[in-house]
Design a protein around this motif. Structure first.
Motif, PDB file in Angstrom:
ATOM      1  N   ARG A  55      -2.803   4.721 -11.527  1.00 34.20           N
ATOM      2  CA  ARG A  55      -2.256   4.218  -9.629  1.00 34.20           C
ATOM      3  C   ARG A  55      -3.890   3.448  -9.902  1.00 34.20           C
ATOM      4  O   ARG A  55      -4.047   4.030  -9.484  1.00 34.20           O
ATOM      5  CB  ARG A  55      -2.032   5.556  -9.289  1.00 34.20           C
ATOM      6  CG  ARG A  55      -0.876   5.800  -9.709  1.00 34.20           C
ATOM      7  CD  ARG A  55      -0.091   7.064  -9.144  1.00 34.20           C
ATOM      8  NE  ARG A  55      -0.955   8.154  -9.231  1.00 34.20           N
ATOM      9  CZ  ARG A  55      -1.152   9.235 -10.286  1.00 34.20           C
ATOM     10  NH1 ARG A  55      -0.534   8.387 -11.456  1.00 34.20           N
ATOM     11  NH2 ARG A  55      -1.226  10.496  -9.865  1.00 34.20           N
ATOM     12  N   ILE A  56      -3.461   2.374  -9.127  1.00 33.05           N
ATOM     13  CA  ILE A  56      -5.045   2.120  -8.668  1.00 33.05           C
ATOM     14  C   ILE A  56      -5.489   1.549  -7.188  1.00 33.05           C
ATOM     15  O   ILE A  56      -4.292   1.076  -6.908  1.00 33.05           O
ATOM     16  CB  ILE A  56      -5.340   0.447  -9.072  1.00 33.05           C
ATOM     17  CG1 ILE A  56      -5.413   0.634 -11.157  1.00 33.05           C
ATOM     18  CG2 ILE A  56      -6.357  -0.174  -8.806  1.00 33.05           C
ATOM     19  CD1 ILE A  56      -4.851  -0.929 -11.856  1.00 33.05           C
ATOM     20  N   TYR A  57      -6.994   2.318  -7.484  1.00 35.26           N
ATOM     21  CA  TYR A  57      -6.915   3.151  -5.519  1.00 35.26           C
ATOM     22  C   TYR A  57      -8.438   1.761  -5.162  1.00 35.26           C
ATOM     23  O   TYR A  57      -9.277   1.452  -5.995  1.00 35.26           O
ATOM     24  CB  TYR A  57      -7.237   4.254  -5.319  1.00 35.26           C
ATOM     25  CG  TYR A  57      -5.625   4.740  -5.068  1.00 35.26           C
ATOM     26  CD1 TYR A  57      -4.758   4.165  -4.586  1.00 35.26           C
ATOM     27  CD2 TYR A  57      -5.245   5.461  -5.523  1.00 35.26           C
ATOM     28  CE1 TYR A  57      -3.248   4.826  -4.887  1.00 35.26           C
ATOM     29  CE2 TYR A  57      -4.492   6.998  -6.129  1.00 35.26           C
ATOM     30  CZ  TYR A  57      -3.171   5.697  -5.546  1.00 35.26           C
ATOM     31  OH  TYR A  57      -1.976   6.473  -5.288  1.00 35.26           O
ATOM     32  N   THR A  58      -8.198   1.125  -4.259  1.00 33.18           N
ATOM     33  CA  THR A  58      -9.815   0.285  -3.664  1.00 33.18           C
ATOM     34  C   THR A  58     -10.501   1.493  -2.337  1.00 33.18           C
ATOM     35  O   THR A  58      -9.360   2.688  -2.790  1.00 33.18           O
ATOM     36  CB  THR A  58      -9.438  -1.123  -2.480  1.00 33.18           C
ATOM     37  OG1 THR A  58      -9.217  -0.048  -1.885  1.00 33.18           O
ATOM     38  CG2 THR A  58      -8.651  -1.815  -3.090  1.00 33.18           C
ATOM     39  N   VAL A  59     -11.609   1.584  -2.907  1.00 34.99           N
ATOM     40  CA  VAL A  59     -12.987   2.684  -1.774  1.00 34.99           C
ATOM     41  C   VAL A  59     -11.880   2.181  -0.427  1.00 34.99           C
ATOM     42  O   VAL A  59     -11.821   3.612   0.269  1.00 34.99           O
ATOM     43  CB  VAL A  59     -13.760   1.769  -1.507  1.00 34.99           C
ATOM     44  CG1 VAL A  59     -14.647   2.377  -0.614  1.00 34.99           C
ATOM     45  CG2 VAL A  59     -14.887   2.187  -2.612  1.00 34.99           C
ATOM     46  N   ASP A  60     -11.305   1.386   0.201  1.00 35.14           N
ATOM     47  CA  ASP A  60     -10.349   1.699   1.673  1.00 35.14           C
ATOM     48  C   ASP A  60      -9.418   2.839   1.570  1.00 35.14           C
ATOM     49  O   ASP A  60      -9.186   3.494   2.709  1.00 35.14           O
ATOM     50  CB  ASP A  60     -10.043   0.026   2.392  1.00 35.14           C
ATOM     51  CG  ASP A  60     -11.546  -0.674   2.263  1.00 35.14           C
ATOM     52  OD1 ASP A  60     -12.516   0.093   2.645  1.00 35.14           O
ATOM     53  OD2 ASP A  60     -11.219  -1.744   2.975  1.00 35.14           O
ATOM     54  N   ASP A  61      -8.681   1.933   0.823  1.00 32.32           N
ATOM     55  CA  ASP A  61      -7.591   3.581   0.557  1.00 32.32           C
ATOM     56  C   ASP A  61      -8.038   4.915   0.092  1.00 32.32           C
ATOM     57  O   ASP A  61      -7.275   5.970   0.971  1.00 32.32           O
ATOM     58  CB  ASP A  61      -6.366   3.385  -1.222  1.00 32.32           C
ATOM     59  CG  ASP A  61      -6.148   1.699  -1.603  1.00 32.32           C
ATOM     60  OD1 ASP A  61      -5.718   1.087  -0.459  1.00 32.32           O
ATOM     61  OD2 ASP A  61      -6.372   1.252  -2.524  1.00 32.32           O
ATOM     62  N   LEU A  62      -8.832   5.070   0.051  1.00 35.39           N
ATOM     63  CA  LEU A  62      -9.565   6.384   0.045  1.00 35.39           C
ATOM     64  C   LEU A  62      -9.320   7.469   1.639  1.00 35.39           C
ATOM     65  O   LEU A  62      -9.762   8.105   1.495  1.00 35.39           O
ATOM     66  CB  LEU A  62     -10.731   6.952  -0.773  1.00 35.39           C
ATOM     67  CG  LEU A  62     -11.237   6.754  -2.124  1.00 35.39           C
ATOM     68  CD1 LEU A  62     -12.540   6.569  -2.137  1.00 35.39           C
ATOM     69  CD2 LEU A  62     -10.280   7.228  -2.672  1.00 35.39           C
ATOM     70  N   GLN A  63      -8.900   6.518   2.942  1.00 31.33           N
ATOM     71  CA  GLN A  63      -8.994   6.619   3.612  1.00 31.33           C
ATOM     72  C   GLN A  63      -7.271   7.353   3.875  1.00 31.33           C
ATOM     73  O   GLN A  63      -7.104   8.187   4.937  1.00 31.33           O
ATOM     74  CB  GLN A  63      -9.908   5.312   4.877  1.00 31.33           C
ATOM     75  CG  GLN A  63     -10.711   5.017   5.096  1.00 31.33           C
ATOM     76  CD  GLN A  63     -12.404   6.188   4.776  1.00 31.33           C
ATOM     77  OE1 GLN A  63     -12.448   7.184   5.392  1.00 31.33           O
ATOM     78  NE2 GLN A  63     -13.105   6.345   4.639  1.00 31.33           N
ATOM     79  N   ARG A  64      -6.840   6.656   3.187  1.00 36.92           N
ATOM     80  CA  ARG A  64      -4.908   6.869   3.406  1.00 36.92           C
ATOM     81  C   ARG A  64      -4.940   8.832   2.982  1.00 36.92           C
ATOM     82  O   ARG A  64      -5.417   9.072   1.701  1.00 36.92           O
ATOM     83  CB  ARG A  64      -4.644   5.757   2.747  1.00 36.92           C
ATOM     84  CG  ARG A  64      -4.530   5.268   3.422  1.00 36.92           C
ATOM     85  CD  ARG A  64      -3.992   3.766   2.714  1.00 36.92           C
ATOM     86  NE  ARG A  64      -2.647   4.246   2.255  1.00 36.92           N
ATOM     87  CZ  ARG A  64      -1.573   3.090   1.174  1.00 36.92           C
ATOM     88  NH1 ARG A  64      -3.194   2.506   0.243  1.00 36.92           N
ATOM     89  NH2 ARG A  64      -1.824   4.085   0.555  1.00 36.92           N
ATOM     90  N   GLN A  65      -4.314   9.253   3.605  1.00 38.24           N
ATOM     91  CA  GLN A  65      -3.432  10.452   3.301  1.00 38.24           C
ATOM     92  C   GLN A  65      -3.206  10.810   2.498  1.00 38.24           C
ATOM     93  O   GLN A  65      -3.319  11.801   1.299  1.00 38.24           O
ATOM     94  CB  GLN A  65      -3.207  11.279   4.210  1.00 38.24           C
ATOM     95  CG  GLN A  65      -3.685  12.465   5.481  1.00 38.24           C
ATOM     96  CD  GLN A  65      -2.949  12.998   6.210  1.00 38.24           C
ATOM     97  OE1 GLN A  65      -2.464  13.369   6.701  1.00 38.24           O
ATOM     98  NE2 GLN A  65      -4.059  13.734   7.148  1.00 38.24           N
ATOM     99  N   GLU A  66      -1.996  10.065   1.837  1.00 37.07           N
ATOM    100  CA  GLU A  66      -1.850   9.727   0.830  1.00 37.07           C
ATOM    101  C   GLU A  66      -2.123   9.574  -0.081  1.00 37.07           C
ATOM    102  O   GLU A  66      -1.511  10.465  -2.040  1.00 37.07           O
ATOM    103  CB  GLU A  66       0.307   9.299   0.575  1.00 37.07           C
ATOM    104  CG  GLU A  66       0.068   7.565   0.345  1.00 37.07           C
ATOM    105  CD  GLU A  66       0.162   7.130   1.903  1.00 37.07           C
ATOM    106  OE1 GLU A  66      -0.643   7.687   3.041  1.00 37.07           O
ATOM    107  OE2 GLU A  66      -0.237   5.500   1.810  1.00 37.07           O
ATOM    108  N   VAL A  67      -3.254   8.687  -0.415  1.00 33.58           N
ATOM    109  CA  VAL A  67      -4.572   8.577  -2.216  1.00 33.58           C
ATOM    110  C   VAL A  67      -5.259  10.259  -1.990  1.00 33.58           C
ATOM    111  O   VAL A  67      -5.458   9.763  -3.288  1.00 33.58           O
ATOM    112  CB  VAL A  67      -4.730   7.204  -0.910  1.00 33.58           C
ATOM    113  CG1 VAL A  67      -5.971   7.151  -2.492  1.00 33.58           C
ATOM    114  CG2 VAL A  67      -3.891   6.198  -1.390  1.00 33.58           C
TER     115      VAL A  67
END
Ligand code: TXA
Ligand code: MG
Length: 346
Positions: free
Chosen positions: A4-16
Motif C-alpha cells: 500500500r503506497i501513501y504520500t506525505v499528505d495521506d498521513l493526515q487521513r485517519q484511515e491511513v
C-alpha cells in the motif's frame, strides 16, 4: 503481497494512520522517509516485525538495528544516559542525523541488538519520519531501506526497486535531503567515539565535546566495532574504481580506460562533477553536482550508484570528492562501494 503506497499528505487521513498503526502493531513493515535515507521500519517491541526486516533485506542477524524515537521523553526507559556530555549532544543535534549508541536497559529486546549490550538510538530531524513514529506509538527500528549490500535508498523509485510488493506499506517522501546515513556515535564511555561518519561531522561534535575520537576502524585500522561496517556495502553491480589526482590527469586516465573497455565491447559509466562533465568519452554519465557543493554531492551519491546499475554498465569510474566538511562521509561511502579500489594518477 501488494504494497500500500501513501504520500506525505495521506498521513493526515485517519484511515491511513490506522493502517500504519495496526501494521506496526501486528508485526508488519513500513518503509518511510527520513532526512538521511529511507528506512524500513518495524515496531521495536514486535519480534515478528523485526524478523521481517532481516528477512526482507537479507541482513545478517548480528548486525544490530537502530531504534527511532519521536523525542527524548521515553529515552531513559530504554537506555542509560550516564555520561555528562550526552545532554549537550542531544540538545545540539537532536532531532537530526545523529545516532547515539548507549548501554541498553533490560527492557530492550535482544532480537535486534545483534547480541550486544548496547543500542543505537536516533530522533530523526524529518517531520514526516517523526510523524510516522508518533503514529506507530512505539519505538521504531529502522535500518536503511535497501536490500543488504545495495546503496541506501534516497529516492522513492529506489524504494520501489527494492521493496515494491515485499513490504506492507511504502511512504513516498520524495528525495532524502541529506542523502547519507546518520553519524553513529558511541556514547557509552567518557570519550565519545564516532563509529560511522555522517553529516554531523567530527568537527561539529568536537565543538561541544572536545575529547571526541574517530574510531580506528573508520580510519581503516582495526576490526569493526560497529558490526555493520564489516559487510559489503553500497556496492553497485559493476566494478567501481575511484580515480584521484589532478583534474587533467584524471580525465585522461578515465578516457584511456574507457577506450580500452569499449574495444572489448564493455559498457562504461562515469560519476563526475559539473565542471568536467563535457570532457569524458564514456556514454553513460552521472553528474553528481558541483565540485564545491559537498551537500549536493552527498545527496546524490547513492542515486548515482543505483543509476549505474540501471544503465547496466560493466565498469564505473568516479572522481573523488575531498572538498567541504561532508567529504569524510562521502568518501567513506564511496570507498566502501568501490571496495577500496582507488587509483592515484599523479
Ligand atoms: O540515517 C540512518 O541512520 C538510517 C535511517 C533510516 O535512520 N538508518 C541506518 O541504519 O542507516 P543501518 O542499520 O543501515 O545502519 C546502522 C549502523 C550499522 O552500521 C550498525 O552496525 C550500526 O549502525 N549499529 C547499530 N547499532 C549499533 C550498536 N549497538 N553498536 C555499534 N554499532 C551499531
Ligand atoms: Mg544500511
Amino acid at each position: 503481497m501488494k504494497s500500500r503506497i501513501y504520500t506525505v499528505d495521506d498521513l493526515q487521513r485517519q484511515e491511513v494512520q490506522r493502517d500504519i498503526q495496526t501494521t506496526f502493531q501486528r508485526g508488519g513493515n513500513v518503509v518511510f522517509p527520513t532526512e538521511t535515507v529511507y528506512g524500513i521500519g518495524a515496531s521495536a517491541l514486535n519480534q515478528e516485525g523485526i524478523n521481517g526486516i532481516y528477512a526482507i533485506k537479507g541482513r545478517p542477524q548480528d548486525n544490530p538495528l537502530i531504534m527511532h524515537l519521536v523525542d527524548t521523553t521515553s529515552l531513559e526507559e530504554y537506555v542509560d544516559v550516564d555520561q555528562p556530555y550526552i545532554n549537550t549532544l542531544m540538545e545540539r543535534f537532536w532531532p537530526g542525523p545523529l545516532t547515539m549508541v548507549f548501554t541498553k536497559k533490560e527492557i530492550v529486546p535482544h532480537y535486534f541488538t545483534g547480541g550486544l549490550q548496547t543500542v543505537g538510538v536516533r530522533i530523526p530531524g524529518s517531520d514526516v519520519a517523526r510523524k510516522v513514529i508518533a503514529i506507530a506509538g512505539v519505538p521504531v527500528c529502522a535500518p536503511s531501506a535497501n536490500i543488504s549490500g545495495r546503496p541506501s535508498a534516497t529516492l522513492f523509485k529506489h524504494v520501489l526497486e527494492d521493496f515494491q510488493d515485499k513490504v506492507d506499506i511504502l511512504i513516498d517522501g520524495g528525495k532524502s535531503e541529506v542523502g547519507l546515513e546518520s553519524t553513529v556515535l558511541d556514547v557509552t564511555s567518557d570519550t565519545p567515539v564516532i563509529l560511522r561518519p555522517g553529516m554531523i561531522t567530527y568537527e561539529m561534535i568536537q565543538e561541544v565535546v572536545p575529547s571526541v575520537q574517530m574510531n580506528q576502524e573508520v580510519l581503516g585500522e582495526q576490526t569493526p566495532k560497529s558490526p555493520g561496517m564489516k559487510y559489503k556495502h553500497y556496492a553497485p553491480k559493476a566494478l567501481l574504481t575511484i580515480v584521484e589526482g589532478n583534474k587533467d590527469d584524471v580525465v585522461a586516465y578515465i578516457n584511456q580506460q574507457t577506450k580500452q573497455h569499449h574495444l572489448e565491447n564493455q559498457r562504461v559509466g562515469v560519476i563526475v562533477t559539473d565542471d568536467v562533465k563535457h570532457r569524458f568519452i564514456a556514454k553513460h554519465q552521472f553528474v553528481i553536482g558541483r565540485l564545491d557543493q559537498d551537500a549536493e554531492i552527498a545527496s546524490n551519491l547513492f542515486a548515482a550508484l543505483r543509476e549505474m546499475d540501471t544503465l547496466d554498465v560493466d565498469y564505473i569510474y568516479s572522481l573523488s570528492f575531498h572538498q567541504g566538511s561532508y567529504s569524510e562521509a562521502i568518501m567513506n561511502r564511496l570507498l566502501k562501494a568501490a571496495n577500496n579500489r582507488i587509483i592515484k594518477v599523479n
